[in-house]
Write a protein that holds these residues in place. Structure first.
Motif, short mmCIF file in Angstrom:
data_model
loop_
_atom_site.label_atom_id
_atom_site.label_comp_id
_atom_site.label_asym_id
_atom_site.label_seq_id
_atom_site.Cartn_x
_atom_site.Cartn_y
_atom_site.Cartn_z
N ASP A 24 0.85 -1.20 0.00
CA ASP A 24 0.00 0.00 0.00
C ASP A 24 0.87 1.23 0.00
N ARG A 25 0.51 2.18 -0.83
CA ARG A 25 1.30 3.40 -0.91
C ARG A 25 0.81 4.40 0.14
N GLY A 26 1.74 4.94 0.91
CA GLY A 26 1.37 5.88 1.96
C GLY A 26 1.53 7.32 1.51
N GLU A 27 1.50 8.21 2.49
CA GLU A 27 1.69 9.63 2.17
C GLU A 27 3.13 10.00 2.39
N ARG A 28 3.55 11.05 1.74
CA ARG A 28 4.89 11.58 1.97
C ARG A 28 4.94 12.06 3.42
N LEU A 29 6.00 11.67 4.16
CA LEU A 29 6.02 11.99 5.59
C LEU A 29 6.45 13.43 5.86
N ALA A 30 7.34 13.96 5.03
CA ALA A 30 7.78 15.34 5.25
C ALA A 30 8.22 15.94 3.92
N GLY A 31 8.29 17.25 3.88
CA GLY A 31 8.71 17.91 2.64
C GLY A 31 7.59 17.81 1.62
N GLU A 32 7.90 18.29 0.40
CA GLU A 32 6.86 18.20 -0.62
C GLU A 32 7.34 17.44 -1.84
N SER A 33 6.39 17.07 -2.71
CA SER A 33 6.74 16.27 -3.88
C SER A 33 7.75 17.02 -4.75
N LYS A 34 8.74 16.27 -5.24
CA LYS A 34 9.75 16.86 -6.13
C LYS A 34 9.36 16.61 -7.57
N TYR A 35 8.15 16.11 -7.76
CA TYR A 35 7.65 15.84 -9.10
C TYR A 35 6.43 16.70 -9.39
N PRO A 36 6.62 17.97 -9.68
CA PRO A 36 5.48 18.81 -10.03
C PRO A 36 4.92 18.37 -11.39
N LEU A 37 3.74 18.88 -11.74
CA LEU A 37 3.06 18.47 -12.98
C LEU A 37 3.98 18.59 -14.19
N ARG A 38 4.77 19.65 -14.23
CA ARG A 38 5.66 19.90 -15.36
C ARG A 38 6.62 18.72 -15.56
N LYS A 39 7.23 18.27 -14.45
CA LYS A 39 8.18 17.16 -14.53
C LYS A 39 7.47 15.86 -14.85
N MET A 40 6.23 15.70 -14.33
CA MET A 40 5.48 14.48 -14.60
C MET A 40 5.18 14.35 -16.08
N ILE A 41 4.78 15.47 -16.70
CA ILE A 41 4.46 15.44 -18.13
C ILE A 41 5.71 15.13 -18.93
N ALA A 42 6.82 15.77 -18.57
CA ALA A 42 8.07 15.54 -19.30
C ALA A 42 8.47 14.07 -19.20
#
Ligand code: UDP
Ligand code: MG
Length: 320
Positions: A203-221
């Motif tokens: 099961d995938r959990g939530e990020r425990l701290a900090g924020e995602s380093k994969y913003p939409l721009r990087k995801m699309i690329a």
């Protein structure tokens, strides 16, 4: 059988996350070592992907405090896939088996128990597959699952809902080293390696701290990289469109000629405009897709190094 395990973790601006990640992995790894499942020389290898915050300092601190932790640092931010590759290649020189995971521990570390069991049963690649993604936002879940379906429809061999949480034997990583491409999409390359493989669900959990380093721009690329690095179907699609438009244009010419010959040459301005726009649009679209591939060929022919390691922390398993 006791094997030498390396856990490879790419980190980009993860200073908030690292102390907790370190603590949990230390407990996990020490447990395995105590049970005699893995060799006491096993390590957690952090790859600092050119972070500009205190990530490297945190890795150095972990390394000083406990020899279970080691690390390498890339001289510049090269992205998750390249950082992971750098880590795997470094680890392959020292270890028998490697597990890659993210620094934010969104992927349940307890799934490693099953992964190791499978490895001891003789599997060389074990993919971690997300059972549920209810901790992800609706948007992330929908786009990610849509992406996996689209890739399969394009004929790309890809493991559904598997990110880069996976176990690989030394042999598999050595085979991976033979893939010299610059546009890295490991999820597409690893299934091409072959070897005996299986999956383990978690099961995938939530990020425990900090924020995602994969913003939409990087995801699309990243998604575009995956599609254009592994499938030529978009080119075929352009070709098919071209054939259809060509066939239609012949009919149009015939129709225009007939109209002219029968003396009804008041042909419509609007239909003319429509065809000009349609054909112009299709041509541009085609050029765009072809351009994407030419861009890729360009990048590949340059044969730039995919990463440069600037620092290596002490680790007595290191050879040479
Ligand atoms: N990461 C990296 N380089 C980058 C971006 C991300 O090494 O340029 C690492 C990041 O530190 C993390 C992993 O890749 O360990 C996955 O990133 P993240 O958790 O932010 O992505 P998400 O889970 O939101 O898709
Ligand atoms: Mg994450």
């Amino acid at each position: 059988m006791s094997c030498l395990l390396y856990i490879v973790i790419p980190c980009f601006k993860e200073e908030e996350m690292l102390p907790e990640t370190g603590k949990r992995l230390r407990e996990k790894l020490s447990g395995y070592i105590k049970e005699g499942r893995i060799s006491p020389e096993s390590r957690v290898l952090f790859v600092d992907d050119g972070s500009t915050d205190g990530t490297w300092d945190k890795i150095c601190t972990l390394n000083r405090e406990n020899e279970l932790f080691t690390g390498i640092r890339l001289s510049h931010n090269r992205g998750h896939q390249n950082a992971l590759l750098a880590g795997l290649m470094t680890a392959a020189e020292r270890a028998d088996v490697m597990i890659s995971m993210d620094a934010d521990l969104q992927d349940d570390i307890n799934a490693m128990d099953e992964m190791l069991n499978r490895f001891f049963e003789g599997y060389e690649i074990v993919y971690g597959v997300r059972r549920r993604r209810d901790k992800d936002t609706f948007f992330k879940r929908a786009t990610a699952e849509g992406f996996y379906r689209f890739m399969s429809a394009l004929g790309v061999e890809i493991v559904f809902n598997h990110a880069d949480y996976r176990l690989m034997s030394k042999r598999a990583v050595e085979a991976l080293a033979e893939y010299k491409e610059v546009n890295l999409f490991l999820r597409g390359i690893v299934p091409l390696l072959g070897f005996k493989w299986t999956t383990v669900e978690y099961d995938r959990g939530e990020r425990l701290a900090g924020e995602s380093k994969y913003p939409l721009r990087k995801m699309i690329a990243f998604a575009l990289d995956g599609i254009t690095s592994f499938s030529v179907k978009p080119i075929r699609l352009v070709l098919t469109c071209g054939c259809i438009v060509f066939a239609v244009s012949i009919l149009m010419i015939l129709w225009t000629l007939i109209t002219k010959l029968t003396g009804n040459a008041e042909s419509g301005w609007s239909s003319l405009m429509c065809s000009i726009w349609l054909i112009g649009g299709l041509q541009l679209l085609g050029l765009g897709v072809i351009g994407e591939y030419i861009g890729k060929t360009y990048a590949e022919t340059k044969r730039r190094p995919r990463y440069i390691i600037s620092d290596i922390l002490p680790d007595k398993n290191r050879k040479g």
